[in-house]
Write an enzyme that holds these catalytic residues in place. Structure first.
Site, PDB file in Angstrom:
ATOM      1  N   ASP A 341       0.851  -1.163   0.000  1.00 25.70           N
ATOM      2  CA  ASP A 341       0.000   0.000   0.000  1.00 25.70           C
ATOM      3  C   ASP A 341       0.896   1.225   0.000  1.00 25.70           C
ATOM      4  O   ASP A 341       2.074   1.160   0.332  1.00 25.70           O
ATOM      5  CB  ASP A 341      -1.034  -0.093   1.130  1.00 25.70           C
ATOM      6  N   ASP A 378     -11.930  15.601  12.868  1.00 25.88           N
ATOM      7  CA  ASP A 378     -11.231  14.570  12.098  1.00 25.88           C
ATOM      8  C   ASP A 378      -9.914  14.247  12.797  1.00 25.88           C
ATOM      9  O   ASP A 378      -8.980  15.037  12.765  1.00 25.88           O
ATOM     10  CB  ASP A 378     -11.000  15.103  10.672  1.00 25.88           C
ATOM     11  N   GLU A 382      -4.088  13.643   8.667  1.00 24.98           N
ATOM     12  CA  GLU A 382      -4.409  14.575   7.589  1.00 24.98           C
ATOM     13  C   GLU A 382      -5.310  15.684   8.119  1.00 24.98           C
ATOM     14  O   GLU A 382      -5.055  16.870   7.908  1.00 24.98           O
ATOM     15  CB  GLU A 382      -5.115  13.841   6.441  1.00 24.98           C
ATOM     16  N   ALA A 414     -12.447   4.780   4.589  1.00 20.56           N
ATOM     17  CA  ALA A 414     -11.724   4.441   3.363  1.00 20.56           C
ATOM     18  C   ALA A 414     -12.684   4.080   2.236  1.00 20.56           C
ATOM     19  O   ALA A 414     -12.315   4.083   1.068  1.00 20.56           O
ATOM     20  CB  ALA A 414     -10.757   3.293   3.630  1.00 20.56           C
ATOM     21  N   THR A 416     -15.884   5.664   1.773  1.00 17.46           N
ATOM     22  CA  THR A 416     -16.451   6.891   1.208  1.00 17.46           C
ATOM     23  C   THR A 416     -15.353   7.837   0.737  1.00 17.46           C
ATOM     24  O   THR A 416     -15.572   8.669  -0.127  1.00 17.46           O
ATOM     25  CB  THR A 416     -17.280   7.633   2.256  1.00 17.46           C
ATOM     26  N   MET A 418     -14.216  10.321   2.185  1.00 20.22           N
ATOM     27  CA  MET A 418     -14.596  11.701   2.499  1.00 20.22           C
ATOM     28  C   MET A 418     -14.746  11.838   4.004  1.00 20.22           C
ATOM     29  O   MET A 418     -14.971  10.869   4.709  1.00 20.22           O
ATOM     30  CB  MET A 418     -15.947  12.039   1.868  1.00 20.22           C
ATOM     31  N   LYS A 431     -14.827  17.254   2.675  1.00 17.70           N
ATOM     32  CA  LYS A 431     -13.506  17.231   2.052  1.00 17.70           C
ATOM     33  C   LYS A 431     -13.140  15.777   1.825  1.00 17.70           C
ATOM     34  O   LYS A 431     -13.622  14.896   2.558  1.00 17.70           O
ATOM     35  CB  LYS A 431     -12.470  17.917   2.942  1.00 17.70           C
ATOM     36  N   ASP A 559      -0.366  -1.281   6.434  1.00 15.27           N
ATOM     37  CA  ASP A 559      -0.368  -0.806   7.813  1.00 15.27           C
ATOM     38  C   ASP A 559      -1.744  -0.346   8.282  1.00 15.27           C
ATOM     39  O   ASP A 559      -1.979  -0.212   9.466  1.00 15.27           O
ATOM     40  CB  ASP A 559       0.623   0.342   7.986  1.00 15.27           C
TER      41      ASP A 559
HETATM   42  N1  LIG Z   1      -9.065  12.553   6.772  1.00 18.50           N
HETATM   43  C1  LIG Z   1      -9.499  12.514   5.527  1.00 18.50           C
HETATM   44  N2  LIG Z   1     -10.614  13.175   5.175  1.00 18.50           N
HETATM   45  C2  LIG Z   1     -11.062  13.109   3.928  1.00 18.50           C
HETATM   46  N3  LIG Z   1     -10.476  12.435   2.941  1.00 18.50           N
HETATM   47  C3  LIG Z   1      -9.375  11.762   3.203  1.00 18.50           C
HETATM   48  C4  LIG Z   1      -8.817  11.749   4.521  1.00 18.50           C
HETATM   49  N4  LIG Z   1      -7.716  10.972   4.492  1.00 18.50           N
HETATM   50  C5  LIG Z   1      -7.583  10.520   3.251  1.00 18.50           C
HETATM   51  N5  LIG Z   1      -8.576  10.995   2.462  1.00 18.50           N
HETATM   52  C6  LIG Z   1      -8.799  10.701   1.054  1.00 18.50           C
HETATM   53  O1  LIG Z   1      -9.235   9.374   0.924  1.00 18.50           O
HETATM   54  C7  LIG Z   1      -8.373   8.649   0.058  1.00 18.50           C
HETATM   55  C8  LIG Z   1      -8.285   7.226   0.499  1.00 18.50           C
HETATM   56  O2  LIG Z   1      -7.631   7.115   1.727  1.00 18.50           O
HETATM   57  P1  LIG Z   1      -7.081   5.725   2.216  1.00 18.50           P
HETATM   58  O3  LIG Z   1      -6.478   5.892   3.554  1.00 18.50           O
HETATM   59  O4  LIG Z   1      -8.113   4.700   1.991  1.00 18.50           O
HETATM   60  O5  LIG Z   1      -5.984   5.395   1.163  1.00 18.50           O
HETATM   61  P2  LIG Z   1      -4.568   6.026   1.059  1.00 18.50           P
HETATM   62  O6  LIG Z   1      -4.106   6.303   2.435  1.00 18.50           O
HETATM   63  O7  LIG Z   1      -4.556   7.121   0.088  1.00 18.50           O
HETATM   64  O8  LIG Z   1      -3.789   4.886   0.406  1.00 18.50           O
HETATM   65  P3  LIG Z   1      -3.151   3.628   1.077  1.00 18.50           P
HETATM   66  O9  LIG Z   1      -4.109   2.560   0.778  1.00 18.50           O
HETATM   67  O10 LIG Z   1      -1.871   3.531   0.360  1.00 18.50           O
HETATM   68  O11 LIG Z   1      -2.970   3.882   2.544  1.00 18.50           O
HETATM   69  C9  LIG Z   1      -7.075   9.397   0.126  1.00 18.50           C
HETATM   70  O12 LIG Z   1      -6.338   9.223  -1.030  1.00 18.50           O
HETATM   71  C10 LIG Z   1      -7.546  10.835   0.251  1.00 18.50           C
HETATM   72  O13 LIG Z   1      -7.860  11.358  -1.019  1.00 18.50           O
HETATM   73 MG   LIG Z   2      -3.976   4.623   4.235  1.00 20.36          MG
END
Ligand SMILES: Nc1ncnc2c1ncn2[C@@H]1O[C@H](COP(=O)(O)OP(=O)(O)OP(=O)(O)O)[C@@H](O)[C@H]1O
Ligand SMILES: [Mg+2]
Ligand SMILES: [K+]
Length: 724
Positions: A341, A378, A382, A414, A416, A418, A431, A559
């Site tokens: 990942d 949140d 991030e 993960a 949605t 969002m 966001k 992770d």
């Molecule tokens: N706190 C947050 N609030 C809103 N959107 C977010 C937030 N954190 C991440 N995102 C968005 O959601 C997407 C998916 O996040 P997710 O954690 O599932 O995957 P990732 O961290 O980008 O990838 P990986 O699978 O490599 O960890 C991110 O790419 C980002 O655009």
């Molecule tokens: Mg992630």
């Protein structure tokens, strides 16, 4: 409370210099004779026939030894007692191999046990997110009484009382007790670095932790059981090999028992070896039959098989990897595809806001304000970084509390992709991933301006993650306000390691929830073969299932909680120690160093395990057959003079031929223990080239060795024994 000295689980025997660099790259292949001596009591304990039943080849050998002991007591002779002694030694040597392999883990378990001490926990009742210390009750309980789901507070200087996830706060934690690494690590709520381990020490700040373990089932407990091999199960490969060994043993048992010329041989034998005249013909027959049988059955691999497996697990522990099953280690040796990942595995995973890019005429302050409001609850890194960054760079009104009082928070997931808030005044803020937010805007009557693409491009091309921010008031259509730039850094040195994997024939695929443009930029920088973007947890799982259906073995490193289903489905699931408890529970390995390139070493160790087992099996079987042909002419030359033509060995006497073969059969076990523990060397090359090479070396070696060794033992030792 005094601080315990950090203990390295990855400790080694005192013989190792403490400054040998990495704590993992220790302990060469040399087998200290002292180790053998120390393992001797355990080896003798393993003579218990009930315990030995697990190892059928050795069990048959022990029964044989018991039989010759009986005969030797009834009809005493030097020959009979010598054979008996060496047969017992054969079993002891086999037990010694296993005991030595196990003893290495025992030392590690002891040092871990010293880490696992009783502490007190500050358990809180009635905790709620953001609650002040005054608003909840705190009670002090022994850490052993903590249950899954309890909430505890840990402040600077205190030990974390149990495994759990940080649900509030950020702290630096000294995890050296578990990882052997002295640099403190950051543990924080919300993100993929939220897991804390019982027995580690909080160095700064204060965190609230939700306990995820049941009493007695902590990570440390499991680690101890693991290095001790307490619940070591035979792997499917081991079971299959064992079955083959049992079958071979049975075939030879039948063959030897039905040997017709034995009776005639016995008479000849007694003529040639006057000492044995004390034995009656039956006695000789019995002892020689047992000797022949033990020489024929695959004692070498039977003796070393379990040591090879234990040593493989041990080699992983050396590299700070905990494998929950031997099956996972074997699978690692056959992996075709590696999924990684992105965030936290390929990159450092510390995504921080580094800029706001408003769209069109949107005032920057409005974008920043919307981003902050949607992030106030949140708890992901991030989200927190957006609030910090905006406060530092923009003049924002401070009446957040008034605006958000009574708001409905939308937490990040993960699926949605969002997060956001529905404010009491009717405004909704979101966001998240650009595609997800764009869809939300359209669903709420808005349009996505073309200028969004340029903003997203700008962020993605640099490998950053763009987060779109949107607002919907209910009366007007929803509106896209702009983009937050989240920065992340690719871990250095990955490209070379991925090239190495390619040479091993393993394809690397990066999977991420991020958008395709960002994924592409990071994939290129990291040097992976392929990538999958905008992947939800379900997509990750589906990808693995698809690859597996194509007959591939999949390793996965991750992770996050969103990686957990994929980690569980993968044949080899390596969870980063920094990751969430969910990821660590789901995988079948944990890398204490949280190094995604560790999988290369894991694959090497897996391959080495398979190669070592294959090589020693080939050696063992070649050896047994050669042994037979080496001693047959010497044995039966008197009965069938024609056999004298092939008697190239010219051994001293039939008795000497048999005794020399039995001695060799036992000694070869001891001689091969270091190789079994260290493993056959592995160099990245194609599987078929490796197989050919090893068949030559160990197969041919197995044929030649008995001839040379038996001749040597006969010539240098046995011929001088009176009466033989
Ligand atoms: N706190 C947050 N609030 C809103 N959107 C977010 C937030 N954190 C991440 N995102 C968005 O959601 C997407 C998916 O996040 P997710 O954690 O599932 O995957 P990732 O961290 O980008 O990838 P990986 O699978 O490599 O960890 C991110 O790419 C980002 O655009
Ligand atoms: Mg992630
Ligand atoms: K044998």
């Amino acid at each position: 409370m005094t601080a315990p000295a950090p203990v390295r689980p990855v400790l080694d025997n005192a013989a190792q210099p403490p400054d040998s660099g990495s704590p993992r790259r220790v302990r060469g292949g040399m087998l200290d004779p002292k180790q053998l001596l120390l393992a001797l009591p355990e080896a003798l304990r393993k003579l218990n026939p009930v315990a030995l039943l697990r190892n059928p080849v050795m069990f048959v050998t022990e029964v044989g030894a018991a039989l010759t002991t009986f005969i030797a007591i009834g009809h005493p002779s030097l020959f009979g007692w010598l054979i008996t002694g060496w047969l017992w030694l054969t079993v002891v040597f086999a037990n010694l191999a296993e005991a030595v392999a196990e003893s290495r883990g025992k030392a590690q378990a002891d040092s871990l046990r010293r880490t696992r001490q009783q502490t007190t926990a500050r358990r809180v009742v009635g905790w709620e997110p953001g609650a002040s210390a005054a608003s909840y009750l705190e009670e002090t309980v022994p850490s052993a009484e903590l249950q899954r789901g309890d909430t505890v507070v840990v402040a600077a200087g205190e030990l974390v009382p149990g495994d759990g996830d940080v649900i509030e706060g950020v702290a630096s934690v000294d995890e050296s007790a578990i990882t052997g690494e002295s640099a403190p690590v950051i543990r924080e709520s919300g993100g993929d670095r939220s897991a804390v381990t019982g027995g580690t020490r909080v160095l700064s700040d204060r965190i609230v932790v939700r306990i995820t373990q049941q009493p007695g089932e902590s990570f440390l407990d499991r680690m101890i059981a693991l290095v001790e091999g307490a619940n070591r199960q035979k792997t499917p490969n081991e079971l299959a090999l064992n079955l083959l060994l049992v079958m071979l043993t049975f075939v030879f048992l039948v063959a030897v028992v039905t040997l017709q010329p034995m009776a005639i041989f016995s008479k000849e034998f007694m003529k040639a070896a006057p000492d044995t005249a004390a034995l009656n013909a039956q006695g000789v027959t019995g002892i020689v039959l047992v000797s022949l049988l033990v020489c024929l059955i695959p004692t070498t691999i039977g003796a070393l098989l379990s040591a090879i497996g234990i040593a493989g697990m041990d080699r992983l522990v050396q590299r700070n990897v905990l494998a929950m099953s031997g099956r996972a280690v074997e699978a690692a040796g056959d992996v075709n595809t590696l999924l990684l990942d992105k965030t936290g595995t390929i990159t450092y995973g510390n995504r921080q806001a580094s800029g706001f890019l408003p769209i069109g005429s949107v005032p920057p302050g409005r974008l920043a304000r919307a981003a902050v409001l949607s992030s106030l609850a949140d708890q992901t890194p991030e989200g927190r970084s957006i609030v910090t960054f905006a406060r530092r760079h923009y003049q924002l009104p401070e009446q957040d509390a008034a605006v958000t009082d009574g708001a409905t928070w939308v937490p990040f997931s993960a699926s949605t992709r969002m997060s956001g808030v529905d404010l009491p005044d009717g405004r909704r803020l979101r966001k998240g991933a650009v595609a997800a937010v764009a869809l939300w805007v359209r669903e709420h009557g808005g349009e996505v301006p073309a200028s969004l693409d340029a903003c997203v491009e700008q962020v993605s091309a640099s490998g950053g993650t763009p987060l779109a921010v949107a607002e919907y008031e209910g009366e007007e259509p929803a509106r896209l306000l702009g983009v937050v730039h989240l920065k992340d850094v690719v871990k250095p040195g990955l490209a070379e390691r991925f090239a190495e994997l390619r040479r091993m024939g393993i394809r690397t695929v990066m999977i991420t929830g991020d958008n395709p443009a960002t994924a592409k930029a990071i994939a290129e920088e990291a040097g992976v073969d392929d990538f999958l973007a905008e992947a939800t947890p379900e997509d990750k799982l589906a990808l693995i299932k698809r690859e597996q259906a194509g007959g591939h073995l999949i390793a996965m490193t991750g992770d996050g909680t969103n990686d957990a289903p994929a980690l569980a489905q993968a044949d080899v699931g390596v969870a980063m120690n920094t990751g969430t408890s969910a990821a660590k529970e789901a995988g079948n390995m944990v890398d204490l160093d949280s190094d995604p390139t560790k999988i290369i070493e894991i694959v090497e160790i897996g391959k080495q395990l398979l190669i070592t087992r294959g090589a020693l099996t080939a050696f063992s079987i070649a050896n047994d057959i050669a042994k037979y042909f080496a001693i047959l002419p010497a044995m039966f030359g008197g009965v069938y003079p024609a056999l004298n033509a092939v008697n190239i060995m010219h051994l001293h006497s039939p008795a000497s031929a048999i005794l020399s073969a039995v001695i060799f059969n036992a000694v070869v076990i001891i001689a091969l223990i270091p190789l079994a523990l260290r493993g056959v060397r592995y160099r990245p090359s194609s599987a078929s080239a490796l197989l050919t090479r090893n068949l030559w070396v160990y197969g041919l070696g197995g044929v030649i060795a008995p001839f040379l060794a038996i001749k040597f033992i006969d010539f240098a030792l046995v011929q001088f024994i009176p009466g033989i």
